[in-house]
Write a protein that holds these residues in place. Structure first.
Motif, PDB file in Angstrom:
ATOM      1  N   GLN A   1       0.817  -1.209   0.000  1.00  0.00           N
ATOM      2  CA  GLN A   1       0.000   0.000   0.000  1.00  0.00           C
ATOM      3  C   GLN A   1       0.855   1.264   0.000  1.00  0.00           C
ATOM      4  OE1 GLN A   1      -2.953  -1.531   3.254  1.00  0.00           O
ATOM      5  NE2 GLN A   1      -3.939   0.197   2.264  1.00  0.00           N
ATOM      6  N   TYR A   2       1.966   1.229   0.713  1.00  0.00           N
ATOM      7  CA  TYR A   2       2.851   2.397   0.741  1.00  0.00           C
ATOM      8  C   TYR A   2       3.330   2.716  -0.679  1.00  0.00           C
ATOM      9  CZ  TYR A   2       7.022   5.241   1.551  1.00  0.00           C
ATOM     10  OH  TYR A   2       7.965   6.241   1.500  1.00  0.00           O
ATOM     11  N   ALA A   3       3.754   1.699  -1.403  1.00  0.00           N
ATOM     12  CA  ALA A   3       4.236   1.901  -2.769  1.00  0.00           C
ATOM     13  C   ALA A   3       3.131   2.450  -3.666  1.00  0.00           C
ATOM     14  CB  ALA A   3       4.780   0.591  -3.326  1.00  0.00           C
ATOM     15  N   ALA A   4       1.903   1.963  -3.477  1.00  0.00           N
ATOM     16  CA  ALA A   4       0.788   2.430  -4.299  1.00  0.00           C
ATOM     17  C   ALA A   4       0.497   3.904  -4.034  1.00  0.00           C
ATOM     18  CB  ALA A   4      -0.446   1.579  -4.018  1.00  0.00           C
ATOM     19  N   ILE A   5       0.513   4.306  -2.771  1.00  0.00           N
ATOM     20  CA  ILE A   5       0.271   5.706  -2.426  1.00  0.00           C
ATOM     21  C   ILE A   5       1.393   6.588  -2.963  1.00  0.00           C
ATOM     22  CG2 ILE A   5       0.040   7.334  -0.506  1.00  0.00           C
ATOM     23  CD1 ILE A   5      -1.201   5.024   1.118  1.00  0.00           C
ATOM     24  N   TYR A   6       2.626   6.109  -2.838  1.00  0.00           N
ATOM     25  CA  TYR A   6       3.788   6.861  -3.319  1.00  0.00           C
ATOM     26  C   TYR A   6       3.698   7.088  -4.831  1.00  0.00           C
ATOM     27  CZ  TYR A   6       8.688   8.411  -3.310  1.00  0.00           C
ATOM     28  OH  TYR A   6       9.838   9.149  -3.415  1.00  0.00           O
ATOM     29  N   LYS A   7       3.376   6.037  -5.578  1.00  0.00           N
ATOM     30  CA  LYS A   7       3.282   6.147  -7.034  1.00  0.00           C
ATOM     31  C   LYS A   7       2.123   7.060  -7.453  1.00  0.00           C
ATOM     32  CE  LYS A   7       3.164   1.911  -8.468  1.00  0.00           C
ATOM     33  NZ  LYS A   7       3.303   0.583  -9.101  1.00  0.00           N
ATOM     34  N   LYS A   8       1.057   7.045  -6.691  1.00  0.00           N
ATOM     35  CA  LYS A   8      -0.093   7.904  -6.989  1.00  0.00           C
ATOM     36  C   LYS A   8       0.315   9.378  -6.993  1.00  0.00           C
ATOM     37  CE  LYS A   8      -4.436   9.516  -4.913  1.00  0.00           C
ATOM     38  NZ  LYS A   8      -5.402   9.325  -3.791  1.00  0.00           N
ATOM     39  N   TRP A   9       1.141   9.775  -6.043  1.00  0.00           N
ATOM     40  CA  TRP A   9       1.463  11.191  -5.887  1.00  0.00           C
ATOM     41  C   TRP A   9       2.770  11.610  -6.539  1.00  0.00           C
ATOM     42  CZ3 TRP A   9      -2.149  14.458  -4.759  1.00  0.00           C
ATOM     43  CH2 TRP A   9      -3.268  14.019  -4.057  1.00  0.00           C
ATOM     44  N   PHE A  10       3.695  10.669  -6.731  1.00  0.00           N
ATOM     45  CA  PHE A  10       5.000  11.055  -7.273  1.00  0.00           C
ATOM     46  C   PHE A  10       5.325  10.381  -8.597  1.00  0.00           C
ATOM     47  CE2 PHE A  10       5.273  11.365  -2.598  1.00  0.00           C
ATOM     48  CZ  PHE A  10       5.370  12.741  -2.506  1.00  0.00           C
ATOM     49  N   GLY A  11       4.450   9.495  -9.058  1.00  0.00           N
ATOM     50  CA  GLY A  11       4.597   8.909 -10.377  1.00  0.00           C
ATOM     51  C   GLY A  11       5.763   7.968 -10.544  1.00  0.00           C
ATOM     52  N   GLN A  12       6.285   7.440  -9.446  1.00  0.00           N
ATOM     53  CA  GLN A  12       7.402   6.506  -9.527  1.00  0.00           C
ATOM     54  C   GLN A  12       7.425   5.611  -8.297  1.00  0.00           C
ATOM     55  OE1 GLN A  12      10.689   9.238  -9.715  1.00  0.00           O
ATOM     56  NE2 GLN A  12      10.726   9.618  -7.528  1.00  0.00           N
ATOM     57  N   GLU A  13       8.227   4.563  -8.391  1.00  0.00           N
ATOM     58  CA  GLU A  13       8.362   3.658  -7.252  1.00  0.00           C
ATOM     59  C   GLU A  13       9.101   4.366  -6.117  1.00  0.00           C
ATOM     60  OE1 GLU A  13       7.281   0.642  -6.782  1.00  0.00           O
ATOM     61  OE2 GLU A  13       6.510   0.164  -8.791  1.00  0.00           O
ATOM     62  N   PRO A  14       8.759   4.061  -4.870  1.00  0.00           N
ATOM     63  CA  PRO A  14       9.494   4.656  -3.753  1.00  0.00           C
ATOM     64  C   PRO A  14      10.908   4.118  -3.689  1.00  0.00           C
ATOM     65  CG  PRO A  14       7.986   2.970  -2.965  1.00  0.00           C
ATOM     66  CD  PRO A  14       7.692   3.155  -4.421  1.00  0.00           C
ATOM     67  N   PRO A  15      11.807   4.823  -3.018  1.00  0.00           N
ATOM     68  CA  PRO A  15      13.170   4.312  -2.851  1.00  0.00           C
ATOM     69  C   PRO A  15      13.152   2.924  -2.233  1.00  0.00           C
ATOM     70  CG  PRO A  15      13.018   6.574  -2.101  1.00  0.00           C
ATOM     71  CD  PRO A  15      11.620   6.126  -2.373  1.00  0.00           C
ATOM     72  N   ALA A  16      14.112   2.101  -2.603  1.00  0.00           N
ATOM     73  CA  ALA A  16      14.137   0.702  -2.153  1.00  0.00           C
ATOM     74  C   ALA A  16      14.735   0.594  -0.760  1.00  0.00           C
ATOM     75  CB  ALA A  16      14.926  -0.148  -3.129  1.00  0.00           C
ATOM     76  N   PHE A  17      13.996   1.111   0.244  1.00  0.00           N
ATOM     77  CA  PHE A  17      14.429   0.960   1.630  1.00  0.00           C
ATOM     78  C   PHE A  17      13.198   0.872   2.519  1.00  0.00           C
ATOM     79  CE2 PHE A  17      13.954   5.488   1.005  1.00  0.00           C
ATOM     80  CZ  PHE A  17      13.371   5.938   2.175  1.00  0.00           C
ATOM     81  N   LEU A  18      13.319   0.169   3.628  1.00  0.00           N
ATOM     82  CA  LEU A  18      12.241   0.057   4.590  1.00  0.00           C
ATOM     83  C   LEU A  18      12.187   1.324   5.427  1.00  0.00           C
ATOM     84  CD1 LEU A  18      12.823  -3.611   5.808  1.00  0.00           C
ATOM     85  CD2 LEU A  18      10.934  -2.799   4.391  1.00  0.00           C
ATOM     86  N   PRO A  19      11.000   1.704   5.933  1.00  0.00           N
ATOM     87  CA  PRO A  19      10.940   2.867   6.812  1.00  0.00           C
ATOM     88  C   PRO A  19      11.920   2.718   7.967  1.00  0.00           C
ATOM     89  CG  PRO A  19       8.727   2.144   6.232  1.00  0.00           C
ATOM     90  CD  PRO A  19       9.682   1.106   5.706  1.00  0.00           C
ATOM     91  N   GLY A  20      12.721   3.739   8.179  1.00  0.00           N
ATOM     92  CA  GLY A  20      13.674   3.693   9.272  1.00  0.00           C
ATOM     93  C   GLY A  20      15.052   3.236   8.869  1.00  0.00           C
ATOM     94  N   GLU A  21      15.205   2.773   7.641  1.00  0.00           N
ATOM     95  CA  GLU A  21      16.509   2.318   7.169  1.00  0.00           C
ATOM     96  C   GLU A  21      17.008   3.263   6.079  1.00  0.00           C
ATOM     97  OE1 GLU A  21      15.826  -2.480   7.812  1.00  0.00           O
ATOM     98  OE2 GLU A  21      15.994  -1.634   5.807  1.00  0.00           O
ATOM     99  N   PRO A  22      18.322   3.438   5.957  1.00  0.00           N
ATOM    100  CA  PRO A  22      18.851   4.328   4.905  1.00  0.00           C
ATOM    101  C   PRO A  22      18.642   3.729   3.541  1.00  0.00           C
ATOM    102  CG  PRO A  22      20.628   3.169   6.014  1.00  0.00           C
ATOM    103  CD  PRO A  22      19.379   2.856   6.789  1.00  0.00           C
ATOM    104  N   PRO A  23      18.600   4.537   2.485  1.00  0.00           N
ATOM    105  CA  PRO A  23      18.435   4.016   1.130  1.00  0.00           C
ATOM    106  C   PRO A  23      19.571   3.057   0.773  1.00  0.00           C
ATOM    107  CG  PRO A  23      18.190   6.401   1.184  1.00  0.00           C
ATOM    108  CD  PRO A  23      18.710   6.001   2.525  1.00  0.00           C
ATOM    109  N   GLN A  24      19.255   2.084  -0.045  1.00  0.00           N
ATOM    110  CA  GLN A  24      20.290   1.160  -0.495  1.00  0.00           C
ATOM    111  C   GLN A  24      21.233   1.874  -1.469  1.00  0.00           C
ATOM    112  OE1 GLN A  24      18.347  -2.208  -2.190  1.00  0.00           O
ATOM    113  NE2 GLN A  24      17.419  -2.869  -0.265  1.00  0.00           N
ATOM    114  N   GLN A  25      22.486   1.589  -1.346  1.00  0.00           N
ATOM    115  CA  GLN A  25      23.467   2.201  -2.241  1.00  0.00           C
ATOM    116  C   GLN A  25      23.403   1.554  -3.626  1.00  0.00           C
ATOM    117  OE1 GLN A  25      25.360   4.851  -1.436  1.00  0.00           O
ATOM    118  NE2 GLN A  25      24.250   4.867   0.522  1.00  0.00           N
TER     119      GLN A  25
END
Length: 285
Positions: free
Chosen positions: A259-283
Protein backbone atom coordinates in the motif's frame (compact mmCIF):
# COMPACT_ATOMS: atom_id res chain seq x y z
CA UNK A 1 -77.47 -16.29 36.67
CA UNK A 2 -76.39 -19.34 38.62
CA UNK A 3 -74.02 -19.02 41.54
CA UNK A 4 -71.18 -20.93 39.84
CA UNK A 5 -71.52 -18.74 36.74
CA UNK A 6 -71.22 -15.60 38.87
CA UNK A 7 -68.11 -16.97 40.54
CA UNK A 8 -66.54 -17.91 37.17
CA UNK A 9 -67.28 -14.46 35.69
CA UNK A 10 -65.77 -12.78 38.74
CA UNK A 11 -62.56 -14.83 38.43
CA UNK A 12 -62.23 -13.96 34.72
CA UNK A 13 -62.67 -10.27 35.52
CA UNK A 14 -60.02 -10.38 38.25
CA UNK A 15 -57.52 -12.11 35.96
CA UNK A 16 -58.20 -9.65 33.16
CA UNK A 17 -57.64 -6.63 35.42
CA UNK A 18 -54.43 -8.14 36.76
CA UNK A 19 -53.10 -8.64 33.21
CA UNK A 20 -53.87 -5.05 32.23
CA UNK A 21 -52.18 -3.73 35.35
CA UNK A 22 -49.04 -5.74 34.55
CA UNK A 23 -48.89 -4.42 30.99
CA UNK A 24 -49.34 -0.85 32.17
CA UNK A 25 -46.53 -1.19 34.69
CA UNK A 26 -44.13 -2.61 32.09
CA UNK A 27 -44.86 0.14 29.56
CA UNK A 28 -44.42 2.81 32.21
CA UNK A 29 -41.03 1.48 33.25
CA UNK A 30 -39.77 1.24 29.65
CA UNK A 31 -40.81 4.80 28.90
CA UNK A 32 -39.35 6.20 32.08
CA UNK A 33 -35.97 4.51 31.62
CA UNK A 34 -35.78 5.21 27.91
CA UNK A 35 -34.59 1.63 27.30
CA UNK A 36 -36.06 -1.54 25.97
CA UNK A 37 -35.47 -5.00 27.30
CA UNK A 38 -32.99 -6.93 25.15
CA UNK A 39 -32.19 -10.61 25.21
CA UNK A 40 -29.00 -11.50 27.01
CA UNK A 41 -25.92 -12.08 24.86
CA UNK A 42 -22.78 -14.01 25.59
CA UNK A 43 -19.22 -12.70 25.28
CA UNK A 44 -17.86 -9.13 25.51
CA UNK A 45 -18.56 -6.19 23.21
CA UNK A 46 -15.83 -4.92 20.82
CA UNK A 47 -14.43 -1.56 21.98
CA UNK A 48 -14.81 1.35 19.54
CA UNK A 49 -11.81 2.49 17.50
CA UNK A 50 -9.94 5.44 19.02
CA UNK A 51 -9.91 8.70 17.07
CA UNK A 52 -6.60 10.56 16.82
CA UNK A 53 -6.48 14.27 16.03
CA UNK A 54 -3.83 14.94 13.37
CA UNK A 55 -2.25 18.37 12.92
CA UNK A 56 -1.13 19.62 9.50
CA UNK A 57 -0.62 22.80 7.49
CA UNK A 58 -2.59 22.35 4.29
CA UNK A 59 -0.62 24.37 1.72
CA UNK A 60 2.22 21.87 1.29
CA UNK A 61 1.18 20.14 -1.94
CA UNK A 62 1.48 17.34 -2.87
CA UNK A 63 1.74 16.23 0.78
CA UNK A 64 -1.29 18.05 2.18
CA UNK A 65 -3.61 20.58 0.58
CA UNK A 66 -7.29 21.22 -0.08
CA UNK A 67 -8.92 19.90 -3.23
CA UNK A 68 -10.13 22.94 -5.19
CA UNK A 69 -13.35 21.23 -6.23
CA UNK A 70 -14.43 19.48 -3.03
CA UNK A 71 -12.66 21.51 -0.37
CA UNK A 72 -11.52 18.25 1.24
CA UNK A 73 -8.01 17.65 2.52
CA UNK A 74 -5.94 15.53 0.14
CA UNK A 75 -2.34 14.63 -0.59
CA UNK A 76 0.32 12.01 0.07
CA UNK A 77 0.39 12.58 3.83
CA UNK A 78 -3.41 12.45 4.04
CA UNK A 79 -3.62 9.14 2.18
CA UNK A 80 -0.76 7.72 4.22
CA UNK A 81 -2.07 8.57 7.69
CA UNK A 82 -5.54 7.28 6.80
CA UNK A 83 -4.03 4.03 5.51
CA UNK A 84 -1.99 3.70 8.71
CA UNK A 85 -5.18 4.20 10.71
CA UNK A 86 -6.93 1.45 8.77
CA UNK A 87 -4.26 -1.16 9.49
CA UNK A 88 -3.40 0.05 13.00
CA UNK A 89 -7.01 0.40 14.18
CA UNK A 90 -7.71 4.11 14.66
CA UNK A 91 -9.72 6.86 12.98
CA UNK A 92 -8.31 10.21 11.87
CA UNK A 93 -9.56 13.73 12.62
CA UNK A 94 -7.68 16.42 10.69
CA UNK A 95 -6.84 19.69 12.46
CA UNK A 96 -5.40 22.41 10.23
CA UNK A 97 -3.03 24.97 11.76
CA UNK A 98 0.02 27.06 10.98
CA UNK A 99 3.17 25.01 10.57
CA UNK A 100 5.03 26.98 13.23
CA UNK A 101 2.36 26.01 15.79
CA UNK A 102 2.41 22.25 15.22
CA UNK A 103 5.20 21.32 17.63
CA UNK A 104 3.63 23.45 20.38
CA UNK A 105 0.26 21.78 19.79
CA UNK A 106 1.92 18.40 20.27
CA UNK A 107 3.77 19.49 23.42
CA UNK A 108 0.54 20.75 24.99
CA UNK A 109 -1.37 17.62 23.92
CA UNK A 110 -3.85 19.65 21.87
CA UNK A 111 -3.38 17.07 19.10
CA UNK A 112 -2.45 13.39 19.16
CA UNK A 113 0.02 13.44 16.29
CA UNK A 114 1.14 15.47 13.28
CA UNK A 115 1.97 14.68 9.67
CA UNK A 116 2.89 17.70 7.60
CA UNK A 117 6.16 17.10 5.78
CA UNK A 118 7.98 17.50 9.11
CA UNK A 119 11.71 16.92 8.78
CA UNK A 120 13.30 14.89 11.55
CA UNK A 121 16.08 16.92 13.14
CA UNK A 122 17.87 16.95 16.49
CA UNK A 123 16.19 20.12 17.75
CA UNK A 124 12.67 18.82 17.11
CA UNK A 125 13.52 15.44 18.63
CA UNK A 126 14.06 17.22 21.96
CA UNK A 127 10.43 18.39 21.90
CA UNK A 128 8.55 15.46 20.34
CA UNK A 129 8.99 11.84 19.32
CA UNK A 130 9.16 10.80 15.68
CA UNK A 131 7.97 7.72 13.87
CA UNK A 132 10.16 5.78 11.51
CA UNK A 133 10.93 7.95 8.46
CA UNK A 134 8.37 7.72 5.67
CA UNK A 135 9.84 10.04 3.01
CA UNK A 136 13.28 11.25 1.96
CA UNK A 137 13.47 14.88 0.86
CA UNK A 138 15.92 17.74 0.45
CA UNK A 139 16.08 21.51 -0.08
CA UNK A 140 16.39 23.35 -3.39
CA UNK A 141 16.57 26.89 -4.70
CA UNK A 142 13.81 28.21 -6.98
CA UNK A 143 14.09 31.39 -9.06
CA UNK A 144 12.20 33.05 -11.90
CA UNK A 145 12.53 31.13 -15.16
CA UNK A 146 14.27 34.07 -16.86
CA UNK A 147 16.89 34.42 -14.11
CA UNK A 148 20.23 33.18 -15.43
CA UNK A 149 22.48 34.63 -12.75
CA UNK A 150 21.47 32.57 -9.71
CA UNK A 151 22.50 28.95 -10.17
CA UNK A 152 22.22 27.48 -6.69
CA UNK A 153 22.87 27.96 -2.99
CA UNK A 154 26.35 29.37 -3.52
CA UNK A 155 24.92 32.35 -5.40
CA UNK A 156 22.49 33.40 -2.63
CA UNK A 157 24.97 35.42 -0.54
CA UNK A 158 23.46 38.84 0.17
CA UNK A 159 20.24 37.97 -1.72
CA UNK A 160 16.61 38.24 -0.65
CA UNK A 161 15.17 34.79 0.08
CA UNK A 162 11.64 33.65 0.93
CA UNK A 163 11.06 30.61 3.19
CA UNK A 164 8.21 29.08 5.15
CA UNK A 165 8.32 30.00 8.82
CA UNK A 166 9.42 27.32 11.28
CA UNK A 167 10.92 25.00 8.65
CA UNK A 168 14.36 23.53 8.00
CA UNK A 169 14.34 25.69 4.86
CA UNK A 170 14.31 28.75 7.10
CA UNK A 171 17.20 27.38 9.17
CA UNK A 172 19.27 26.68 6.07
CA UNK A 173 18.59 30.08 4.49
CA UNK A 174 19.64 31.89 7.65
CA UNK A 175 23.08 30.27 7.38
CA UNK A 176 23.74 32.07 4.08
CA UNK A 177 26.04 35.09 4.64
CA UNK A 178 24.32 38.44 4.20
CA UNK A 179 21.03 36.90 3.08
CA UNK A 180 17.83 38.83 3.83
CA UNK A 181 15.37 36.09 4.78
CA UNK A 182 11.61 36.66 4.63
CA UNK A 183 9.56 34.08 6.54
CA UNK A 184 5.97 33.56 5.36
CA UNK A 185 3.19 31.31 6.64
CA UNK A 186 2.23 29.42 3.48
CA UNK A 187 4.14 27.91 0.59
CA UNK A 188 2.07 29.57 -2.20
CA UNK A 189 2.95 32.94 -0.64
CA UNK A 190 6.65 32.18 -1.15
CA UNK A 191 6.28 31.78 -4.89
CA UNK A 192 3.93 34.75 -5.15
CA UNK A 193 6.58 36.89 -3.45
CA UNK A 194 9.14 35.59 -5.96
CA UNK A 195 6.90 36.28 -8.96
CA UNK A 196 6.18 39.81 -7.72
CA UNK A 197 9.88 40.56 -7.38
CA UNK A 198 9.84 40.85 -3.61
CA UNK A 199 12.63 38.26 -3.28
CA UNK A 200 15.35 36.86 -5.51
CA UNK A 201 14.82 33.21 -4.66
CA UNK A 202 12.81 30.68 -2.68
CA UNK A 203 14.39 27.92 -0.58
CA UNK A 204 11.96 25.06 -0.09
CA UNK A 205 11.56 21.27 -0.14
CA UNK A 206 12.30 19.68 -3.50
CA UNK A 207 9.05 17.67 -4.00
CA UNK A 208 6.85 20.63 -3.05
CA UNK A 209 8.66 23.04 -5.36
CA UNK A 210 8.66 20.49 -8.19
CA UNK A 211 4.92 19.87 -7.74
CA UNK A 212 4.20 23.61 -7.79
CA UNK A 213 6.03 23.99 -11.11
CA UNK A 214 4.22 20.94 -12.55
CA UNK A 215 0.86 22.59 -11.86
CA UNK A 216 1.50 25.04 -14.70
CA UNK A 217 3.82 27.53 -13.02
CA UNK A 218 6.44 27.44 -15.76
CA UNK A 219 7.66 30.93 -14.84
CA UNK A 220 9.53 29.30 -11.94
CA UNK A 221 12.51 26.94 -12.18
CA UNK A 222 14.75 24.92 -9.85
CA UNK A 223 18.48 25.63 -9.96
CA UNK A 224 21.48 23.90 -8.46
CA UNK A 225 21.79 20.73 -6.45
CA UNK A 226 19.69 19.32 -3.63
CA UNK A 227 21.00 20.31 -0.21
CA UNK A 228 20.43 18.88 3.28
CA UNK A 229 18.90 15.53 2.36
CA UNK A 230 16.47 14.76 5.16
CA UNK A 231 13.69 12.43 6.23
CA UNK A 232 10.07 13.26 7.05
CA UNK A 233 8.54 11.64 10.12
CA UNK A 234 5.18 11.57 11.88
CA UNK A 235 5.46 13.54 15.13
CA UNK A 236 3.94 12.32 18.41
CA UNK A 237 3.92 13.93 21.88
CA UNK A 238 6.55 12.54 24.20
CA UNK A 239 5.31 9.94 26.67
CA UNK A 240 2.89 8.27 24.23
CA UNK A 241 4.67 4.98 23.43
CA UNK A 242 1.43 3.17 22.55
CA UNK A 243 0.64 5.75 19.83
CA UNK A 244 4.20 5.67 18.53
CA UNK A 245 4.09 1.88 18.31
CA UNK A 246 0.80 1.94 16.37
CA UNK A 247 2.25 4.39 13.85
CA UNK A 248 5.46 2.44 13.37
CA UNK A 249 3.71 -0.91 13.04
CA UNK A 250 1.26 0.64 10.59
CA UNK A 251 4.11 1.96 8.43
CA UNK A 252 5.79 -1.43 8.41
CA UNK A 253 2.53 -3.14 7.43
CA UNK A 254 1.90 -0.73 4.55
CA UNK A 255 5.44 -1.25 3.31
CA UNK A 256 5.04 -5.03 3.45
CA UNK A 257 1.61 -5.23 1.79
CA UNK A 258 2.37 -2.79 -1.04
CA UNK A 259 0.00 0.00 0.00
CA UNK A 260 2.85 2.40 0.74
CA UNK A 261 4.24 1.90 -2.77
CA UNK A 262 0.79 2.43 -4.30
CA UNK A 263 0.27 5.71 -2.43
CA UNK A 264 3.79 6.86 -3.32
CA UNK A 265 3.28 6.15 -7.03
CA UNK A 266 -0.09 7.90 -6.99
CA UNK A 267 1.46 11.19 -5.89
CA UNK A 268 5.00 11.06 -7.27
CA UNK A 269 4.60 8.91 -10.38
CA UNK A 270 7.40 6.51 -9.53
CA UNK A 271 8.36 3.66 -7.25
CA UNK A 272 9.49 4.66 -3.75
CA UNK A 273 13.17 4.31 -2.85
CA UNK A 274 14.14 0.70 -2.15
CA UNK A 275 14.43 0.96 1.63
CA UNK A 276 12.24 0.06 4.59
CA UNK A 277 10.94 2.87 6.81
CA UNK A 278 13.67 3.69 9.27
CA UNK A 279 16.51 2.32 7.17
CA UNK A 280 18.85 4.33 4.91
CA UNK A 281 18.44 4.02 1.13
CA UNK A 282 20.29 1.16 -0.49
CA UNK A 283 23.47 2.20 -2.24
CA UNK A 284 23.44 1.86 -6.01
CA UNK A 285 26.06 -0.49 -7.35
Amino acid sequence: MKAWQKIFSLLVLVLLLAGLAGCGSSASQDKGSGTQTKPATSGTSTPSRPKYSVALEATFAPFEFRDMKTGEFTGFDIDLIKAIGQVAGFDVEIKEMGFDGIITALQTNNVDLAISGISIDDERKKAVDFSLPYYQSGLVVAVKADNNTLKGFDDLKGKKIAVQIGTTSAKEAKKIPGAKVTELDKVPDLFLELKNGGVDAVVNDLPVTAYYIQQGNKDIKIVGDVRSAEYYGIAIPKGKPEVLQKINEGLKTLKANGQYAAIYKKWFGQEPPAFLPGEPPQQKQ
